[in-house]
Design a protein around this motif. Structure first.
Motif, mmCIF file in Angstrom:
data_model
loop_
_atom_site.group_PDB
_atom_site.id
_atom_site.type_symbol
_atom_site.label_atom_id
_atom_site.label_comp_id
_atom_site.label_asym_id
_atom_site.label_seq_id
_atom_site.Cartn_x
_atom_site.Cartn_y
_atom_site.Cartn_z
ATOM 1 N N LEU B 15 -4.098 -15.737 -14.438
ATOM 2 C CA LEU B 15 -4.845 -14.831 -13.560
ATOM 3 C C LEU B 15 -3.883 -13.819 -12.943
ATOM 4 O O LEU B 15 -2.687 -14.093 -12.822
ATOM 5 C CB LEU B 15 -5.526 -15.643 -12.447
ATOM 6 C CG LEU B 15 -6.563 -16.676 -12.913
ATOM 7 C CD1 LEU B 15 -6.873 -17.661 -11.801
ATOM 8 C CD2 LEU B 15 -7.841 -15.994 -13.390
ATOM 9 N N TRP B 16 -4.399 -12.652 -12.557
ATOM 10 C CA TRP B 16 -3.585 -11.702 -11.810
ATOM 11 C C TRP B 16 -3.533 -12.149 -10.349
ATOM 12 O O TRP B 16 -4.567 -12.449 -9.760
ATOM 13 C CB TRP B 16 -4.194 -10.294 -11.852
ATOM 14 C CG TRP B 16 -4.232 -9.664 -13.193
ATOM 15 C CD1 TRP B 16 -5.348 -9.374 -13.919
ATOM 16 C CD2 TRP B 16 -3.120 -9.200 -13.960
ATOM 17 N NE1 TRP B 16 -5.003 -8.772 -15.099
ATOM 18 C CE2 TRP B 16 -3.635 -8.642 -15.155
ATOM 19 C CE3 TRP B 16 -1.730 -9.197 -13.776
ATOM 20 C CZ2 TRP B 16 -2.829 -8.097 -16.142
ATOM 21 C CZ3 TRP B 16 -0.927 -8.655 -14.764
ATOM 22 C CH2 TRP B 16 -1.471 -8.117 -15.922
ATOM 23 N N SER B 17 -2.364 -12.185 -9.773
ATOM 24 C CA SER B 17 -2.258 -12.508 -8.349
ATOM 25 C C SER B 17 -0.909 -12.047 -7.816
ATOM 26 O O SER B 17 0.125 -12.271 -8.441
ATOM 27 C CB SER B 17 -2.404 -14.016 -8.119
ATOM 28 O OG SER B 17 -2.113 -14.310 -6.762
ATOM 29 N N LYS B 18 -0.936 -11.443 -6.645
ATOM 30 C CA LYS B 18 0.338 -11.018 -6.061
ATOM 31 C C LYS B 18 1.104 -12.184 -5.454
ATOM 32 O O LYS B 18 2.254 -12.026 -5.041
ATOM 33 C CB LYS B 18 0.137 -9.884 -5.061
ATOM 34 C CG LYS B 18 -0.649 -10.214 -3.817
ATOM 35 C CD LYS B 18 -0.749 -8.954 -2.951
ATOM 36 C CE LYS B 18 -1.513 -9.216 -1.676
ATOM 37 N NZ LYS B 18 -1.696 -8.006 -0.885
ATOM 38 N N SER B 19 0.452 -13.402 -5.451
ATOM 39 C CA SER B 19 1.179 -14.556 -4.922
ATOM 40 C C SER B 19 1.886 -15.349 -6.024
ATOM 41 O O SER B 19 2.528 -16.354 -5.749
ATOM 42 C CB SER B 19 0.227 -15.448 -4.131
ATOM 43 O OG SER B 19 -0.787 -15.924 -4.965
ATOM 44 N N HIS B 20 1.753 -14.890 -7.290
ATOM 45 C CA HIS B 20 2.477 -15.571 -8.370
ATOM 46 C C HIS B 20 3.981 -15.420 -8.196
ATOM 47 O O HIS B 20 4.474 -14.361 -7.803
ATOM 48 C CB HIS B 20 2.078 -14.993 -9.725
ATOM 49 C CG HIS B 20 0.864 -15.624 -10.299
ATOM 50 N ND1 HIS B 20 -0.066 -14.906 -11.002
ATOM 51 C CD2 HIS B 20 0.408 -16.906 -10.273
ATOM 52 C CE1 HIS B 20 -1.041 -15.698 -11.388
ATOM 53 N NE2 HIS B 20 -0.784 -16.912 -10.958
ATOM 54 N N ALA B 145 0.299 -6.886 -10.593
ATOM 55 C CA ALA B 145 -0.563 -7.601 -9.650
ATOM 56 C C ALA B 145 -1.414 -6.609 -8.866
ATOM 57 O O ALA B 145 -0.918 -5.580 -8.399
ATOM 58 C CB ALA B 145 0.291 -8.440 -8.699
ATOM 59 N N GLU B 148 -5.226 -6.650 -3.846
ATOM 60 C CA GLU B 148 -5.985 -7.574 -3.010
ATOM 61 C C GLU B 148 -5.381 -8.978 -3.039
ATOM 62 O O GLU B 148 -4.750 -9.373 -4.016
ATOM 63 C CB GLU B 148 -7.453 -7.643 -3.485
ATOM 64 C CG GLU B 148 -8.215 -6.331 -3.373
ATOM 65 C CD GLU B 148 -7.998 -5.389 -4.561
ATOM 66 O OE1 GLU B 148 -7.304 -5.769 -5.534
ATOM 67 O OE2 GLU B 148 -8.512 -4.255 -4.512
ATOM 68 N N ASP B 149 -5.616 -9.737 -1.975
ATOM 69 C CA ASP B 149 -5.244 -11.151 -1.962
ATOM 70 C C ASP B 149 -6.161 -11.910 -2.910
ATOM 71 O O ASP B 149 -7.315 -11.530 -3.111
ATOM 72 C CB ASP B 149 -5.406 -11.723 -0.541
ATOM 73 C CG ASP B 149 -4.342 -11.192 0.409
ATOM 74 O OD1 ASP B 149 -3.192 -10.997 -0.045
ATOM 75 O OD2 ASP B 149 -4.669 -10.945 1.586
ATOM 76 N N GLY B 150 -5.638 -13.006 -3.450
ATOM 77 C CA GLY B 150 -6.471 -13.854 -4.295
ATOM 78 C C GLY B 150 -6.067 -13.771 -5.747
ATOM 79 O O GLY B 150 -5.065 -13.147 -6.104
ATOM 80 N N SER B 151 -6.884 -14.402 -6.603
ATOM 81 C CA SER B 151 -6.619 -14.445 -8.046
ATOM 82 C C SER B 151 -7.744 -13.731 -8.776
ATOM 83 O O SER B 151 -8.910 -13.844 -8.389
ATOM 84 C CB SER B 151 -6.554 -15.900 -8.513
ATOM 85 O OG SER B 151 -5.426 -16.522 -7.970
ATOM 86 N N PHE B 152 -7.402 -13.015 -9.843
ATOM 87 C CA PHE B 152 -8.387 -12.165 -10.520
ATOM 88 C C PHE B 152 -8.364 -12.382 -12.027
ATOM 89 O O PHE B 152 -7.301 -12.447 -12.643
ATOM 90 C CB PHE B 152 -8.121 -10.699 -10.184
ATOM 91 C CG PHE B 152 -8.204 -10.440 -8.709
ATOM 92 C CD1 PHE B 152 -9.432 -10.177 -8.115
ATOM 93 C CD2 PHE B 152 -7.075 -10.536 -7.903
ATOM 94 C CE1 PHE B 152 -9.526 -9.991 -6.739
ATOM 95 C CE2 PHE B 152 -7.162 -10.351 -6.532
ATOM 96 C CZ PHE B 152 -8.398 -10.076 -5.945
#
Lengths: 320, 320
Positions: B15-20, B145, B148-152
């Motif tokens: 998933l796309w996520s800036k928290s990865h 990424a 937005e916060d979260g996973s996409f």
């Protein structure tokens, strides 16, 4: 030998109608020369300025050269139009016209650029600074009388073809247009010395021009919208077969064009509909042909003709 | 010399996520080799049949090779990704998958075609009968990424790039993607040996592959959607600069892409916005890049680079 015929500059009409009296009767195989007027019937010349644009008499837009009656053409047939040559005048114009174009809300002031198309090679026209535009002359309008009674504006294209603005219809192209009335009643207009896909600001390099077309018929073709073989274009080294979709909705136009290609591939290559759908997905090219001729947009699904592997010619003589 | 780095086949995320957490840190100028998995994480092989398609675990779609942290990348920058090479495996597949694709209401049965990509030239792949498909290998997914916060999910592309399926991004291309988070967090996936515009049946020639990309940054680029310089494509002899529009509405996507091009031309050629709009109208090419990655479609406005007339080099020595 096909007969040769000329439609002169003073012979034109303004609306599509199956009740128009033909100005020329031809047979399949015949060639016709059209002297095509500037798209405002000569209201724009090399001396026109942006300020003059507001004074245009819009009832004189789209003078159609024709109509040509093609003997033997009946509803259900396809009129086959081969583009033999398109010769633009030695000048042309491009304008931003308030209220028209893809970004009409953002470009609200009239503007005009006059192109000089003189020059030895005429492969490019000079714009501003060091910018040159490759020339690909074609007719914006190629069409027949629509099926319905009455008279119809030229602006929106439809299942009768008309103002499709397909930039790929350069010399060497062949377009198939569904016939809706006896004799087809073909007309052409709107020579473009060059146009991008979409014709986004609503004008191409607009110019008068001399056009030579030849005509043939495919009986009982049962086409829904026009389809075509593209000509050679400067800067491109492959030809295409293309199907069109024409609709006020781009998604619907795209679906139409893909359905048309699937049927064509099924019929002509002897493959299944599913194989044809896959082939569209891995090799088809989808272009927005025009997005400004309200309310109908034209999308083209274009299949490169190099898909068909040619048999290698084997020599009848063996090397000794 | 740029450092060389490898992301192996066993290193991917879904998933796309800036928290990865990034798997690799690089500097602008660096080159990275990606071993890209088959798009179902290896669930489809050369032995798969159409019947097997219903058994796919769809949670394993789109394994993303990455993410790569690019030092110095900040929101507002553009990540410049140069495609150095894309090498497909020696086989690939194309499928009709029920419920997906442009004509999903009409093609409701699963079907699968497995391609043999072996062969000396690998410029064409054999389909059925005498049909060959020109190969143009590229990555369907190139992205960063999202803000937005979260996973996409990977399926829809967006302003972070991602699953754009732009067939023109072959070796030699350069794409600029807006950066939305520190380090950008770039990943790639979904090697296509060939794809048409639109990817209409929802699959291209899908395959695993080896990809080499190099990275750079443009500070404060203020891009809204990705734009790119196309590579050389087999069967085409010109390159393009292109802007994209990404939207659930094809008309809106087209307007975005044209607006992007107008801004690019204004800034880079020093012409007015009206001149840029005219140039789009007379020379731009409008293609539907993808029309199946719900709910977002990608349209590209492509400007041939041959528009810029190159200065003729004058010799410093005169003929005597």
């Amino acid at each position: 030998m096909p007969r040769s015929n000329v439609i002169k500059k003073d012979t034109f009409h303004y609306l599509w109608s199956k009740s128009h009296k033909p100005v020329l009767n031809i047979k399949p195989g015949d060639r016709v020369h059209f002297e095509v007027n500037e798209v405002n019937s000569g209201q724009i010349s090399e001396k026109t300025t942006a300020e003059d644009l507001s004074k245009l008499d819009l009832s004189r837009l789209y003078p159609l050269a024709g109509p040509v009656y093609v003997e033997g053409a009946e509803p259900g047939d396809a009129l086959i139009v081969k583009v033999e040559s398109v010769k633009p005048a030695n000048w042309g114009w491009t304008a931003v016209i308030p209220g028209l174009g893809l970004l009409d809300q953002e470009f609200t002031n009239p503007d005009l650029f006059v192109w000089n198309l003189r020059g030895a090679s005429r492969r490019y026209a000079r714009f501003v600074k060091n910018i040159q535009v490759p020339l690909n002359p074609f007719c914006g309008v190629l069409g027949v009388a629509p099926p319905e009674d009455g008279s119809f504006e030229v602006m929106p294209p439809g299942k009768h073809g008309g103002n499709m603005d397909i930039r790929h219809l350069t010399a060497g192209s062949t377009i198939m247009i569904p016939v809706w009335t006896k004799g087809a009643l073909f007309s052409t207009a709107d020579v473009h010395a060059a146009q991008g896909d979409g014709e986004v600001c609503v004008t191409a390099i607009e110019c008068p021009g001399d056009v030579t077309l030849s005509f043939d018929l495919k009986k009982d073709a049962d086409l829904e919208t026009p389809c075509y073989y593209s000509g050679r274009m400067f800067g491109s080294n492959t030809g295409y077969f293309a199907t069109t979709g024409i609709s006020p909705d781009l998604m619907e136009a795209t679906k139409q064009s893909v359905r048309g290609m699937i049927s064509f591939l099924e019929e002509n290559l002897g493959i299944t509909r599913t194989q044809a759908y896959m082939l569209c997905s891995v090799a088809g090219e989808l272009r927005i042909h025009e997005i400004v001729d309200r309310p109908n947009w034209v999308v083209g699904m274009m299949m490169p003709r190099s898909l068909i592997k040619e048999e290698r010619k084997t020599s009848s003589r063996r090397r000794s």
